[in-house]
Design a protein around this motif. Structure first.
Motif, PDB file in Angstrom:
ATOM      1  N   TYR A  38       5.604   3.140   1.997  1.00 40.80           N
ATOM      2  CA  TYR A  38       5.223   1.817   1.526  1.00 40.80           C
ATOM      3  C   TYR A  38       4.893   0.960   2.750  1.00 40.80           C
ATOM      4  O   TYR A  38       5.760   0.720   3.602  1.00 40.80           O
ATOM      5  CB  TYR A  38       6.369   1.157   0.758  1.00 40.80           C
ATOM      6  CG  TYR A  38       6.684   1.795  -0.581  1.00 40.80           C
ATOM      7  CD1 TYR A  38       6.425   1.117  -1.768  1.00 40.80           C
ATOM      8  CD2 TYR A  38       7.252   3.061  -0.660  1.00 40.80           C
ATOM      9  CE1 TYR A  38       6.727   1.686  -3.000  1.00 40.80           C
ATOM     10  CE2 TYR A  38       7.550   3.647  -1.880  1.00 40.80           C
ATOM     11  CZ  TYR A  38       7.282   2.948  -3.042  1.00 40.80           C
ATOM     12  OH  TYR A  38       7.581   3.516  -4.252  1.00 40.80           O
TER      13      TYR A  38
ATOM     14  N   SER B 112       1.418   5.375  -0.138  1.00 40.25           N
ATOM     15  CA  SER B 112       0.725   6.617   0.218  1.00 40.25           C
ATOM     16  C   SER B 112       0.523   7.499  -1.014  1.00 40.25           C
ATOM     17  O   SER B 112       1.199   7.339  -2.039  1.00 40.25           O
ATOM     18  CB  SER B 112       1.525   7.388   1.276  1.00 40.25           C
ATOM     19  OG  SER B 112       2.793   7.761   0.764  1.00 40.25           O
ATOM     20  N   ASP B 113      -0.403   8.428  -0.913  1.00 35.88           N
ATOM     21  CA  ASP B 113      -0.727   9.301  -2.042  1.00 35.88           C
ATOM     22  C   ASP B 113       0.476  10.112  -2.515  1.00 35.88           C
ATOM     23  O   ASP B 113       0.590  10.423  -3.706  1.00 35.88           O
ATOM     24  CB  ASP B 113      -1.873  10.260  -1.670  1.00 35.88           C
ATOM     25  CG  ASP B 113      -3.191   9.523  -1.484  1.00 35.88           C
ATOM     26  OD1 ASP B 113      -3.309   8.383  -1.988  1.00 35.88           O
ATOM     27  OD2 ASP B 113      -4.101  10.074  -0.823  1.00 35.88           O
ATOM     28  N   ASP B 114       1.373  10.475  -1.594  1.00 30.24           N
ATOM     29  CA  ASP B 114       2.546  11.252  -1.997  1.00 30.24           C
ATOM     30  C   ASP B 114       3.689  10.369  -2.494  1.00 30.24           C
ATOM     31  O   ASP B 114       4.760  10.859  -2.869  1.00 30.24           O
ATOM     32  CB  ASP B 114       3.036  12.154  -0.853  1.00 30.24           C
ATOM     33  CG  ASP B 114       3.507  11.367   0.364  1.00 30.24           C
ATOM     34  OD1 ASP B 114       3.521  10.114   0.311  1.00 30.24           O
ATOM     35  OD2 ASP B 114       3.862  12.012   1.371  1.00 30.24           O
ATOM     36  N   GLY B 115       3.492   9.047  -2.531  1.00 30.15           N
ATOM     37  CA  GLY B 115       4.485   8.129  -3.069  1.00 30.15           C
ATOM     38  C   GLY B 115       5.685   7.904  -2.176  1.00 30.15           C
ATOM     39  O   GLY B 115       6.679   7.297  -2.611  1.00 30.15           O
TER      40      GLY B 115
ATOM     41  N   THR C   3       7.059   9.393 -11.727  1.00 34.24           N
ATOM     42  CA  THR C   3       6.190   8.214 -11.774  1.00 34.24           C
ATOM     43  C   THR C   3       5.387   8.116 -13.069  1.00 34.24           C
ATOM     44  O   THR C   3       4.860   7.051 -13.382  1.00 34.24           O
ATOM     45  CB  THR C   3       5.213   8.214 -10.581  1.00 34.24           C
ATOM     46  OG1 THR C   3       4.467   9.437 -10.578  1.00 34.24           O
ATOM     47  CG2 THR C   3       5.979   8.084  -9.272  1.00 34.24           C
TER      48      THR C   3
ATOM     49  N   LYS D 229       0.869  -1.163   0.000  1.00 30.74           N
ATOM     50  CA  LYS D 229       0.000   0.000   0.000  1.00 30.74           C
ATOM     51  C   LYS D 229       0.913   1.222   0.000  1.00 30.74           C
ATOM     52  O   LYS D 229       1.733   1.406   0.903  1.00 30.74           O
ATOM     53  CB  LYS D 229      -0.887  -0.004   1.243  1.00 30.74           C
ATOM     54  CG  LYS D 229      -1.833   1.195   1.323  1.00 30.74           C
ATOM     55  CD  LYS D 229      -2.674   1.146   2.599  1.00 30.74           C
ATOM     56  CE  LYS D 229      -3.580   2.372   2.693  1.00 30.74           C
ATOM     57  NZ  LYS D 229      -4.376   2.361   3.960  1.00 30.74           N
TER      58      LYS D 229
END
Length: 506
Positions: free
Chosen positions: A85, A79-82, A451, A77
């Motif tokens: 993890y 996070s939205d900000d990459g 990304t 999983k």
């Protein structure tokens, strides 16, 4: 003479291959003795091929080179900000020493990987922390988004292998006895004769169907024997005589002989990879950019590839770092490839004030095509004004010497085309070759942080151009790899790093 050669090969084969004792034994001829059984500390294919049966990583690649979970329960999983993890671990997994896998083992292993592994070092400065979140989960925090992270964690070469925390030494120490969670464990080892793998009775496979390295890994063979056979012709003769069930890295000229055999068949990996001349940027002659440019200008890639492979069905003269059809393919900077211009090379040497210091080329005959390329190149380089010294050693010695920048200017290797360019650690200053260039490094940092696939492809094109302009490392061309297997062998998918956990004999 032919009889003498036949007897010599027969004697060599009898000396290196012990009689099969178990019910179902797979005998695999590899190019040499692995100099370590710890895949973290080596980028050698011969190490990866063996160790992937014993140690496992959090992730792996499926048959289409997609990242898939292995010791991790599922994909992470993110996070939205990459930057974060969250990774859950599979429960009930046991190491071959009987201890249970938990988050402390994973944290300790990843911390060691970032400290000592060449590929781990490329990401170490981007990782803020690796922490346990209970006994069966970890969290990786990054200072910025890092697109190649999962590919790095999945790669079996310079691998982020997971070990029991108890066996991990402090500092840069080596692991005396490698212990893993894979389907096999190490049995008897007679150096330079064979390394035996036997099924690990406590192995817990995944439930998904086998798909490349992903999914269910079996224990089909009762025993796998890896047999070091440095001479490529001996590997061929052992294959066609039935001594070996599988043989790695065979000479292109042996294709017809294997195809006509009643016991073996050739395995040709199309667009397999690229031979590479790794350049020493840390010390010596090639720290001078103009001399590197003279080297590139002088090399006759057509002749080198023909000498190495003999037939253009096995190679292509191509300066792009990825072939057509790959998302990473670009022609940026390709005009600097295959100049084959000794006059221009001589001019660059004169501009650099070249004083006749020998150019030291480190190579091995265990990969015969490496040596053949070097022989042809030596003549062209001398014609352009270089003085050349060839240092021809066994593959294990090459692996040791390339770690000391005082001993070489170029070492010759090769790589498959990898799904993620950042898996090639030569792009980064932390690699063995030490290529640091402010402009290139800025582009590479942007590449690993981006990304969006389209933007990443554009940035990689700029990286390729920078490589050809600054001569960071030299791609010789594209080649198809020749392997061989017994006609009775099944369950070995074509792969740069063949694996045998699902292999059976008719």
């Amino acid at each position: 003479m032919k009889k003498t050669l036949t007897f010599a090969l027969a004697a060599a084969l009898a000396a290196i291959a012990p009689p099969a004792m178990a019910k179902d034994v797979i005998n695999v001829a590899i190019v040499g003795e692995p100099d370590t059984l710890d895949p973290m500390v080596s980028t050698k294919d011969v190490v990866s091929i063996v160790t992937q049966h014993v140690v496992e990583t959090l992730y792996t690649f499926d048959g289409s080179w997609n990242v898939a979970p292995l010791l991790a329960e599922d994909l992470p999983k993110i996070s939205d900000d990459g930057k974060t993890y969250d990774i859950k671990l599979r429960e009930g997994i046991t190491f071959s020493d009987g201890s249970k896998l938990d988050s402390a083992d994973v944290v300790a292993s990843l911390e060691r990987w970032m400290k000592i592994a060449s590929r781990g070092k490329t990401v170490a400065d981007k990782v803020t922390s690796v922490t346990a979140k209970g006994p069966n989960a970890i969290e990786i925090k990054m200072s910025a988004p890092y697109a190649p992270l999962l590919s790095l964690l999945a790669f079996s070469n310079s691998a982020a292998a997971i070990y029991p925390s108890e066996i991990i030494p402090e500092g840069d120490g080596q692991i005396d006895k490698v212990i893993g969670t894979g389907p096999y464990e190490y049995g008897e080892h007679v150096p330079d004769q064979y390394l035996q793998l036997v099924p690990f009775k406590g192995f817990v496979p995944r439930d998904e169907p086998a798909n490349g390295g992903a999914g269910k890994r079996g224990q089909a063979p009762d025993e796998i024997r890896f047999i070091p056979v440095p001479d490529p012709n001996t590997r061929v003769e052992g294959l066609v005589s039935g001594q070996f069930d599988f043989a790695d890295s065979l000479p292109a000229e042996s294709y017809d002989r294997i195809e006509q055999s009643d016991k073996a068949k050739p395995v040709l990996l199309q667009d397999f990879g690229w031979p590479v001349w790794a350049i020493n940027h840390k010390a010596g002659l090639l720290t001078d950019r103009k001399i590197r440019q003279a080297l590139l200008a002088a090399l006759p890639f057509d002749d080198m590839l023909f000498a190495a492979f003999g037939d253009d069905k096995f190679f292509k003269v191509d300066g792009a770092l990825y072939p057509e059809g790959w998302a990473w393919h670009s022609e940026e900077g390709a005009d600097l490839y295959n100049q084959n211009d000794p006059s221009r090379a001589g001019e660059l040497l004169e501009e650099a004030g070249y004083d006749g210091t020998p150019l030291r080329i480190l190579t091995s005959r265990q990969y015969e095509f490496h040596y053949k390329m070097a022989e042809v190149a030596k003549q062209a380089l001398e014609a352009a004004g270089f003085k050349v010294e060839m240092d021809v050693v066994d593959w294990a010695t090459l692996g040791q010497r390339r770690n000391d920048p005082a001993l070489w200017d170029i070492y010759i290797s090769h790589s498959p085309f990898l799904p993620e360019p950042a898996l090639t650690d030569m792009w980064f200053p932390s690699s063995r070759i030490g290529w640091a260039n402010p402009d290139k490094d800025k582009i590479a940092d942007a590449f690993v942080s981006e990304t969006d696939p389209k933007k990443r492809a554009e940035l990689f094109a700029k990286m390729q151009k920078a490589n050809l302009e600054d001569v960071g490392f030299i791609k010789v061309g594209n080649f198809n790899a020749l392997l061989g297997e017994a006609k009775s062998l099944e369950g070995v998918p074509p792969s740069p790093w063949p694996y045998f956990w699902n292999a059976t004999k008719k």
